[in-house]
Design a protein around this motif. Structure first.
Motif, mmCIF file in Angstrom:
data_model
loop_
_atom_site.group_PDB
_atom_site.id
_atom_site.type_symbol
_atom_site.label_atom_id
_atom_site.label_comp_id
_atom_site.label_asym_id
_atom_site.label_seq_id
_atom_site.Cartn_x
_atom_site.Cartn_y
_atom_site.Cartn_z
ATOM 1 N N ASN A 110 23.295 28.245 24.589
ATOM 2 C CA ASN A 110 24.527 28.036 23.845
ATOM 3 C C ASN A 110 24.876 26.554 23.881
ATOM 4 O O ASN A 110 24.112 25.750 24.418
ATOM 5 C CB ASN A 110 25.670 28.931 24.350
ATOM 6 N N ARG A 111 26.013 26.172 23.353
ATOM 7 C CA ARG A 111 26.333 24.748 23.226
ATOM 8 C C ARG A 111 26.559 24.056 24.562
ATOM 9 O O ARG A 111 26.522 22.840 24.645
ATOM 10 C CB ARG A 111 27.538 24.552 22.318
ATOM 11 N N PHE A 112 26.776 24.816 25.625
ATOM 12 C CA PHE A 112 27.008 24.216 26.938
ATOM 13 C C PHE A 112 25.756 24.173 27.803
ATOM 14 O O PHE A 112 25.718 23.475 28.795
ATOM 15 C CB PHE A 112 28.119 24.974 27.674
ATOM 16 N N ASP A 113 24.747 24.954 27.451
ATOM 17 C CA ASP A 113 23.500 24.971 28.213
ATOM 18 C C ASP A 113 22.360 25.350 27.285
ATOM 19 O O ASP A 113 21.917 26.497 27.255
ATOM 20 C CB ASP A 113 23.599 25.955 29.378
ATOM 21 N N PRO A 114 21.858 24.380 26.496
ATOM 22 C CA PRO A 114 20.812 24.703 25.517
ATOM 23 C C PRO A 114 19.486 25.086 26.150
ATOM 24 O O PRO A 114 18.638 25.657 25.484
ATOM 25 C CB PRO A 114 20.677 23.418 24.693
ATOM 26 N N SER A 115 19.279 24.824 27.423
ATOM 27 C CA SER A 115 18.002 25.155 28.052
ATOM 28 C C SER A 115 18.036 26.507 28.748
ATOM 29 O O SER A 115 17.040 26.939 29.294
ATOM 30 C CB SER A 115 17.620 24.081 29.068
ATOM 31 N N HIS A 116 19.176 27.190 28.715
ATOM 32 C CA HIS A 116 19.316 28.489 29.380
ATOM 33 C C HIS A 116 18.423 29.517 28.709
ATOM 34 O O HIS A 116 18.364 29.608 27.502
ATOM 35 C CB HIS A 116 20.778 28.946 29.299
ATOM 36 N N SER A 117 17.685 30.285 29.513
ATOM 37 C CA SER A 117 16.845 31.337 28.948
ATOM 38 C C SER A 117 17.174 32.651 29.618
ATOM 39 O O SER A 117 17.595 32.701 30.756
ATOM 40 C CB SER A 117 15.367 31.008 29.144
ATOM 41 N N THR A 118 16.980 33.745 28.890
ATOM 42 C CA THR A 118 17.225 35.064 29.442
ATOM 43 C C THR A 118 16.039 35.497 30.273
ATOM 44 O O THR A 118 14.993 34.891 30.242
ATOM 45 C CB THR A 118 17.454 36.090 28.306
ATOM 46 N N GLY A 119 16.166 36.570 31.002
ATOM 47 C CA GLY A 119 15.094 37.035 31.870
ATOM 48 C C GLY A 119 13.841 37.447 31.130
ATOM 49 O O GLY A 119 12.752 37.379 31.648
ATOM 50 N N SER A 120 13.958 37.879 29.863
ATOM 51 C CA SER A 120 12.789 38.327 29.118
ATOM 52 C C SER A 120 12.074 37.194 28.412
ATOM 53 O O SER A 120 11.054 37.408 27.798
ATOM 54 C CB SER A 120 13.202 39.375 28.084
ATOM 55 N N GLN A 121 12.633 35.981 28.483
ATOM 56 C CA GLN A 121 12.020 34.848 27.823
ATOM 57 C C GLN A 121 11.758 33.766 28.846
ATOM 58 O O GLN A 121 12.404 33.686 29.867
ATOM 59 C CB GLN A 121 12.961 34.280 26.753
ATOM 60 N N SER A 122 10.801 32.896 28.549
ATOM 61 C CA SER A 122 10.563 31.749 29.416
ATOM 62 C C SER A 122 10.743 30.492 28.606
ATOM 63 O O SER A 122 10.363 30.437 27.450
ATOM 64 C CB SER A 122 9.144 31.799 29.995
ATOM 65 N N GLY A 152 24.739 30.325 15.569
ATOM 66 C CA GLY A 152 25.593 29.210 15.947
ATOM 67 C C GLY A 152 25.242 28.588 17.285
ATOM 68 O O GLY A 152 25.928 27.698 17.759
ATOM 69 N N ALA A 153 24.172 29.063 17.920
ATOM 70 C CA ALA A 153 23.770 28.524 19.222
ATOM 71 C C ALA A 153 23.253 27.098 19.093
ATOM 72 O O ALA A 153 23.398 26.304 20.013
ATOM 73 C CB ALA A 153 22.713 29.407 19.876
ATOM 74 N N ILE A 154 22.633 26.785 17.957
ATOM 75 C CA ILE A 154 22.194 25.411 17.683
ATOM 76 C C ILE A 154 22.658 25.036 16.285
ATOM 77 O O ILE A 154 22.838 25.900 15.418
ATOM 78 C CB ILE A 154 20.657 25.239 17.813
ATOM 79 N N ASN A 155 22.858 23.738 16.057
ATOM 80 C CA ASN A 155 23.302 23.305 14.732
ATOM 81 C C ASN A 155 22.095 22.969 13.856
ATOM 82 O O ASN A 155 20.950 23.023 14.308
ATOM 83 C CB ASN A 155 24.271 22.119 14.840
ATOM 84 N N ASP A 156 22.353 22.605 12.601
ATOM 85 C CA ASP A 156 21.272 22.336 11.649
ATOM 86 C C ASP A 156 20.385 21.188 12.109
ATOM 87 O O ASP A 156 19.155 21.246 11.968
ATOM 88 C CB ASP A 156 21.844 22.029 10.264
ATOM 89 N N GLY A 157 20.989 20.126 12.648
ATOM 90 C CA GLY A 157 20.201 18.989 13.114
ATOM 91 C C GLY A 157 19.267 19.361 14.250
ATOM 92 O O GLY A 157 18.093 18.959 14.270
ATOM 93 N N GLU A 158 19.783 20.140 15.215
ATOM 94 C CA GLU A 158 18.942 20.591 16.331
ATOM 95 C C GLU A 158 17.814 21.483 15.821
ATOM 96 O O GLU A 158 16.678 21.385 16.281
ATOM 97 C CB GLU A 158 19.782 21.352 17.365
ATOM 98 N N PHE A 159 18.141 22.354 14.852
ATOM 99 C CA PHE A 159 17.129 23.242 14.281
ATOM 100 C C PHE A 159 15.996 22.432 13.654
ATOM 101 O O PHE A 159 14.823 22.698 13.908
ATOM 102 C CB PHE A 159 17.759 24.176 13.244
ATOM 103 N N GLU A 160 16.353 21.446 12.834
ATOM 104 C CA GLU A 160 15.334 20.642 12.158
ATOM 105 C C GLU A 160 14.473 19.878 13.159
ATOM 106 O O GLU A 160 13.249 19.806 13.013
ATOM 107 C CB GLU A 160 15.985 19.680 11.160
#
Length: 175
Positions: A110-122, A152-160
């Protein structure tokens, strides 16, 4: 107990995220410490009206870590940490505290922790912070990025930028 120790280690860290269980276990441990401090206050007073010396020191000593863990809890729900100020208002502060502790977490980054991953993902791409399934194709990774942008977790610039990074790694792997 590990949730309490983690919160104490991160004494004044107002960034990142804290889960609901970390939030509640920390506060449950703090409540136990405050009650133990009050029992000591009663023992020290010798039967007369107890002065909350020890219990007050315990609560005051945990003031900043408590604010920090509430802010991190708000970040986990993808809300601004400034909402912690609601906890300081008489009357609605306790209600806000309970609501903040019960908020559902944001799955994945999310916008406060973009590197956070869930347990099912690495997190295989720590530089961009994109959570990707191990061995996913470039198309799957771009679809995942598109879903993050749509939510909404990332914006257009981050996506690109992340998409270009995925495509660049794909070309390097094939070239």
């Amino acid at each position: 107990m590990t949730a309490y120790l983690d919160a104490v280690r991160r004494y004044a860290v107002f960034s990142g995220r804290s889960s609901r269980s970390q939030f509640w276990f920390y506060h449950l441990t703090l409540l136990g410490l405050a009650v133990a401090g009050f029992i000591i206050d009663i023992a020290i007073s010798g039967g007369s009206e107890p002065q909350p010396l020890i219990s007050a020191l315990i609560v005051i000593g945990h003031y900043i870590p408590s604010l920090a863990i509430i802010v991190r809890r708000l970040h986990d729900a993808n809300l601004s940490g400034w909402l912690v100020l609601l906890c300081l208002l008489p009357g609605i502060g306790v209600i806000a505290f309970i609501v903040f502790g019960c908020l559902a977490p944001t799955p994945g980054p999310n916008r406060f922790d973009p590197s956070h991953s869930t347990g099912s993902q690495s997190a295989t791409d720590g530089q961009t912070g994109a959570s990707q399934a191990a061995g996913a194709s470039a198309v799957e990774r771009i679809e995942k990025l598109a879903s993050l942008r749509a939510s909404g977790a990332i914006n257009d610039g981050e996506f690109e930028r992340m998409k270009a990074d995925v495509l660049g790694k794909t070309e390097q792997g094939n070239g």
